[in-house]
Design a protein around this motif. Structure first.
Motif, PDB file in Angstrom:
ATOM      1  N   UNK A   1       0.774  -1.236   0.000  1.00 34.44           N
ATOM      2  CA  UNK A   1       0.000   0.000   0.000  1.00 34.44           C
ATOM      3  C   UNK A   1       0.796   1.271   0.000  1.00 34.44           C
ATOM      4  N   UNK A   2       2.064   1.223  -0.352  1.00 34.69           N
ATOM      5  CA  UNK A   2       2.908   2.417  -0.409  1.00 34.69           C
ATOM      6  C   UNK A   2       2.886   2.985  -1.821  1.00 34.69           C
ATOM      7  N   UNK A   3       2.742   4.291  -1.940  1.00 36.56           N
ATOM      8  CA  UNK A   3       2.739   4.945  -3.244  1.00 36.56           C
ATOM      9  C   UNK A   3       4.085   4.725  -3.919  1.00 36.56           C
ATOM     10  N   UNK A   4       4.063   4.181  -5.150  1.00 36.12           N
ATOM     11  CA  UNK A   4       5.309   3.862  -5.851  1.00 36.12           C
ATOM     12  C   UNK A   4       5.937   5.105  -6.462  1.00 36.12           C
ATOM     13  N   UNK A   5       5.152   5.909  -7.162  1.00 35.18           N
ATOM     14  CA  UNK A   5       5.664   7.107  -7.834  1.00 35.18           C
ATOM     15  C   UNK A   5       4.619   8.208  -7.791  1.00 35.18           C
ATOM     16  N   UNK A   6       5.078   9.431  -7.746  1.00 37.00           N
ATOM     17  CA  UNK A   6       4.164  10.566  -7.897  1.00 37.00           C
ATOM     18  C   UNK A   6       3.673  10.610  -9.326  1.00 37.00           C
TER      19      UNK A   6
ATOM     20  N   UNK B   1       6.180   7.436   1.158  1.00 35.81           N
ATOM     21  CA  UNK B   1       5.137   6.966   0.257  1.00 35.81           C
ATOM     22  C   UNK B   1       3.916   6.418   0.948  1.00 35.81           C
ATOM     23  N   UNK B   2       3.941   6.349   2.279  1.00 36.74           N
ATOM     24  CA  UNK B   2       2.786   5.830   3.007  1.00 36.74           C
ATOM     25  C   UNK B   2       1.661   6.863   3.026  1.00 36.74           C
ATOM     26  N   UNK B   3       0.424   6.406   2.876  1.00 42.02           N
ATOM     27  CA  UNK B   3      -0.744   7.284   2.934  1.00 42.02           C
ATOM     28  C   UNK B   3      -1.001   7.696   4.378  1.00 42.02           C
ATOM     29  N   UNK B   4      -1.182   8.989   4.576  1.00 41.20           N
ATOM     30  CA  UNK B   4      -1.416   9.506   5.923  1.00 41.20           C
ATOM     31  C   UNK B   4      -2.886   9.860   6.123  1.00 41.20           C
ATOM     32  N   UNK B   5      -3.404  10.732   5.295  1.00 38.82           N
ATOM     33  CA  UNK B   5      -4.804  11.115   5.414  1.00 38.82           C
ATOM     34  C   UNK B   5      -5.225  11.912   4.192  1.00 38.82           C
ATOM     35  N   UNK B   6      -6.504  12.153   4.079  1.00 37.04           N
ATOM     36  CA  UNK B   6      -7.071  12.997   3.028  1.00 37.04           C
ATOM     37  C   UNK B   6      -7.320  14.381   3.608  1.00 37.04           C
TER      38      UNK B   6
ATOM     39  N   UNK C   1       0.633  21.860   9.943  1.00 34.13           N
ATOM     40  CA  UNK C   1       1.264  23.155   9.776  1.00 34.13           C
ATOM     41  C   UNK C   1       2.079  23.225   8.491  1.00 34.13           C
ATOM     42  N   UNK C   2       2.412  24.441   8.113  1.00 32.58           N
ATOM     43  CA  UNK C   2       3.255  24.681   6.933  1.00 32.58           C
ATOM     44  C   UNK C   2       4.724  24.502   7.295  1.00 32.58           C
ATOM     45  N   UNK C   3       5.508  24.034   6.318  1.00 30.54           N
ATOM     46  CA  UNK C   3       6.963  24.026   6.432  1.00 30.54           C
ATOM     47  C   UNK C   3       7.547  24.276   5.056  1.00 30.54           C
ATOM     48  N   UNK C   4       8.619  25.041   5.017  1.00 29.22           N
ATOM     49  CA  UNK C   4       9.309  25.288   3.751  1.00 29.22           C
ATOM     50  C   UNK C   4      10.129  24.073   3.325  1.00 29.22           C
ATOM     51  N   UNK C   5      10.365  23.134   4.255  1.00 26.21           N
ATOM     52  CA  UNK C   5      11.001  21.856   3.949  1.00 26.21           C
ATOM     53  C   UNK C   5      10.119  20.772   4.554  1.00 26.21           C
ATOM     54  N   UNK C   6       8.999  20.481   3.920  1.00 20.54           N
ATOM     55  CA  UNK C   6       8.006  19.578   4.506  1.00 20.54           C
ATOM     56  C   UNK C   6       8.404  18.113   4.430  1.00 20.54           C
ATOM     57  N   UNK C   7       7.782  17.304   5.267  1.00 17.67           N
ATOM     58  CA  UNK C   7       7.979  15.856   5.196  1.00 17.67           C
ATOM     59  C   UNK C   7       6.761  15.138   4.631  1.00 17.67           C
TER      60      UNK C   7
ATOM     61  N   UNK D   1       0.731  12.041   1.466  1.00 17.47           N
ATOM     62  CA  UNK D   1       1.642  10.914   1.571  1.00 17.47           C
ATOM     63  C   UNK D   1       2.958  11.396   2.174  1.00 17.47           C
ATOM     64  N   UNK D   2       3.665  10.484   2.825  1.00 13.90           N
ATOM     65  CA  UNK D   2       4.957  10.832   3.426  1.00 13.90           C
ATOM     66  C   UNK D   2       5.981  11.076   2.325  1.00 13.90           C
ATOM     67  N   UNK D   3       6.612  12.217   2.374  1.00 13.54           N
ATOM     68  CA  UNK D   3       7.634  12.577   1.387  1.00 13.54           C
ATOM     69  C   UNK D   3       8.934  11.834   1.656  1.00 13.54           C
ATOM     70  N   UNK D   4       9.190  11.518   2.885  1.00 15.98           N
ATOM     71  CA  UNK D   4      10.387  10.787   3.297  1.00 15.98           C
ATOM     72  C   UNK D   4      10.035  10.004   4.551  1.00 15.98           C
ATOM     73  N   UNK D   5      10.967   9.221   5.044  1.00 20.25           N
ATOM     74  CA  UNK D   5      10.715   8.496   6.286  1.00 20.25           C
ATOM     75  C   UNK D   5      10.556   9.495   7.423  1.00 20.25           C
ATOM     76  N   UNK D   6       9.564   9.258   8.251  1.00 23.74           N
ATOM     77  CA  UNK D   6       9.251  10.201   9.320  1.00 23.74           C
ATOM     78  C   UNK D   6       9.287   9.458  10.653  1.00 23.74           C
TER      79      UNK D   6
END
Length: 651
Positions: free
Chosen positions: A441-446, A497-502, A577-583, A604-609
């Motif tokens: 269930x992990x997103x493979x590619x944007x 790539x994991x889905x977090x929420x809508x 919240x907003x971040x200029x370098x988001x995860x 989705x998670x941009x990187x491991x969190x």
């Protein structure tokens, strides 16, 4: 808009929402609040030299098996002991199952080679990387890394592994075929120099921080934290008469490693375990065991990586770097098998990141009031504010009227579950022939736009192409920040790539959404799809899998702008919240429901969190028509994200 690490304990999904949860994260996973007060081209050389000046050979030719004429490639007599992938056992479903047992490596090598050949032939995953591939990591950076390099290597590994997993899933299953995209990805990256911290060292590793998480043992090798892909003890020959020195250990449950004090680790030596055709035996004072014994008398620091069961993906583990320890004593005792086992007591060096023993400030055990299958807790450890402004919780987006955002299309014709590689599935065709998610269930590619199966599709409800419709999977927490209002974080470690929420809320036209609804307050809980967002590359590198360089865009392709207001009706996404370098990043997804195809904004998670790390995304920059008149600074707020690349403001 308003916007560490967990205890690896899954909170029971109780129907009693009034129960106050006693959450106890790991000691070293303390929430971290903000404090208020390219390289030269890749050099090719024969495996055994000669080598250009300053050049260090890449894996797998960096081990002691090189010829006697091979120069000393590492300073201070440090010798790389990384083993070729083909020598690793791959029969086990998980690389973490063999924590640190190396006594059978030699006997397993030949059978593993045959198994590897079977994998390559059956899965059709044989790639030829271009000879002139540029790893974009200089020779010096491969020896000594930094934080940016470590994150870059891990991000590239994540992207490559997801792509290989996607390819593996699409290949017809064959009996005995082992899917190990993590080993393939790690092997490709090591052989092409996409790694850092190759120079072995005692103590801390440049760019690796306490609390960093890893989902595969190969990742530890790629960043130089632990060079053994399977063995639990990493060591070198020291300067003192060539005696062995322990560098790091991985404690992941393969042996009887235990201690009640979180600052103490009772670690069992390696070897002696019963195998498929071998009985359990007494452990021997050699290799890693001898290195630990020598380090006891030498008193050097040893890196400790702890492995825990992944609360979300139960068959996998999460590895957490716990910092530097020293070996205090050793002894031998009878293990569960009845054989003699070496025991080593390691004590954590004081002054490193500390943690807390219990949670305080719990307000609500479930902010969603049962709207989500997984409760969302509300916590305030900062001040006396009891809760955020009232709103009605929605689990998904709400369209107040019909919007012709996407043309209605026919659903798929799969009567069981949509399967990767099925060229007849219409939903897969809409996604360009690729299944958008991996098997877990992990997103493979944007993609500019992803099509999921919807209620009108005859496939089963738990079809793997309905990831965003399954509700929350992570145990999320809404918490009060010290200076940015309420925020959102997860108790569980999150994979890239994991889905977090809508982003749930009411869909409005832009003008109505900006109104203050007569209460005198500006609506800050709005999501605009037509804002300008910082471009970033998240997908895999085609060159690493033998494909030509691609200019395919990852930019979003939305038929019509969408504006969602979560002020009065929304979900947990309203607290990010907003971040200029988001995860976290957002991905537009469309699926059919209510006899129409509608758009959904999913995160989705941009990187491991790491667990207990705040979840953030980029709010974007308004287009000209979103601002008032010609004043482009209208609605601008001071940004407190703390990122080194902070723009200083957000909207």
């Amino acid at each position: 808009m308003e916007g560490g690490l967990s205890g690896n304990t899954v909170v029971p999904n109780s129907n009693d929402k009034s129960t106050v949860l006693d959450v106890k994260p790991l000691r070293m996973l303390i929430p971290q609040f903000p404090d208020t007060s390219e390289g030269p081209p890749f050099v090719c050389a024969p495996p055994n030299g000669p080598f250009p000046s300053g050049f260090s050979p890449f894996f797998p030719f960096s081990g002691p098996q090189g010829s006697q004429s091979t120069p000393d490639l590492n300073q201070n007599g440090l010798i790389s002991t990384i083993l070729p992938i083909r020598s690793f056992r791959v029969e086990n479903a998980s690389p973490m199952d063999a924590a640190h047992d190396t006594h059978k490596q030699k006997s397993v090598a030949s059978s593993s080679v045959k198994k590897k050949a079977k994998v390559d032939k059956g899965s059709k995953l044989s790639f030829t990387t271009p000879i002139n591939f540029d790893p974009r990591i200089s020779l010096s950076e491969r020896d000594d890394g930094n934080r940016e390099l470590v994150e870059n290597v891990l991000s590239r590994f994540d992207a490559l592994r997801r792509k290989l997993s996607q390819i593996e899933d699409a290949v017809e299953s064959h009996s005995g075929i082992i899917k190990r995209s993590d080993l393939k990805a790690g092997n490709m990256m090591m052989s092409k120099g996409v790694r850092t911290n190759m120079k072995k060292r005692i103590g801390a590793v440049p760019g690796v921080e306490i609390g960093d998480i890893f989902f595969f043992r190969m990742e530890l090798c790629l960043v130089g934290l632990h060079a053994q892909s399977m063995a639990g003890i990493d060591y070198i020959k020291g300067e003192l008469e060539g005696e062995l020195v322990a560098l790091s250990i991985v404690s992941s449950g393969g042996y009887d490693n235990d201690a009640e004090d979180p600052d103490i680790l009772i670690y069992s030596g390696q070897g002696g375990n019963a195998g498929r055709d071998k009985e359990a035996s007494d452990q021997k004072l050699e290799r890693g065991n001898l290195a630990l014994e020598k380090s006891l008398h030498r008193g050097n620091e040893v890196r400790v990586i702890r492995g825990f069961k992944d609360a979300i993906f139960q068959a996998s583990k999460v590895y957490v770097y716990d910092g530097l320890y020293k070996i205090q004593e050793s002894w031998m005792e009878k293990g569960k098998s009845g054989c003699n086992t070496f025991k080593y007591k390691l004590v954590r060096i004081p002054g490193q990141t500390e943690g807390v023993s219990s949670r305080v400030g719990l307000i609500l055990s479930d902010l969603t009031s049962g709207a989500e299958s997984t409760p969302v807790v509300l916590v305030n450890e900062v001040d006396d504010e009891k809760r955020p402004a009232c709103f009605t919780y929605l689990a998904t987006v709400k369209y107040l009227k019909s919007f012709d955002l996407v043309q209605t299309t026919l659903g798929c014709n799969c009567h069981d579950a949509c399967r990767p590689g099925n060229s007849n599935c219409s939903c897969i065709k809409k996604n360009g022939g690729d299944f958008p998610y991996t098997a877990n269930g992990v997103l493979a590619c944007r993609k500019p736009l992803i099509y999921e199966c919807g209620p009108s599709c005859p496939c089963i409800r738990n079809c793997k192409n309905r990831v965003s419709q399954g509700g929350l999977k992570f145990h999320l927490e809404v918490f009060k920040t010290s200076d940015r209002g309420w925020g959102l974080r997860s108790w569980d470690s999150v994979r890239a790539g994991a889905f977090i929420c809508e982003y749930a809320g009411e869909v409005f036209d832009s003008d109505k959404a900006r109104q203050d609804d007569g209460d005198g307050e500006i609506n800050e809980y709005i999501f605009y799809t037509n804002r300008l967002y910082e471009p970033f590359k998240w997908n895999y590198e085609p060159e690493l899998v033998g494909e030509a360089s691609s200019d395919a865009t990852e930019d979003y392709d939305i038929p019509s702008p969408l504006t969602i207001s979560a002020k009065n009706n929304g979900n947990v996404a309203r607290f990010m919240n907003h971040s200029c370098t988001p995860n976290v990043f957002w991905q537009p997804i469309v699926y059919e429901h209510n006899n129409g195809a509608y758009l959904h904004i999913c995160f989705f998670a941009k990187k491991r969190i790491p667990a207990m790390t705040e979840l953030t995304y980029d709010y974007g920059t308004p287009c000209q028509n979103e601002t008032e008149g010609d004043n482009t600074t209208s609605g601008r707020k001071v940004c407190l994200c703390g990122s080194p690349k902070c723009r200083g403001y957000f909207y």
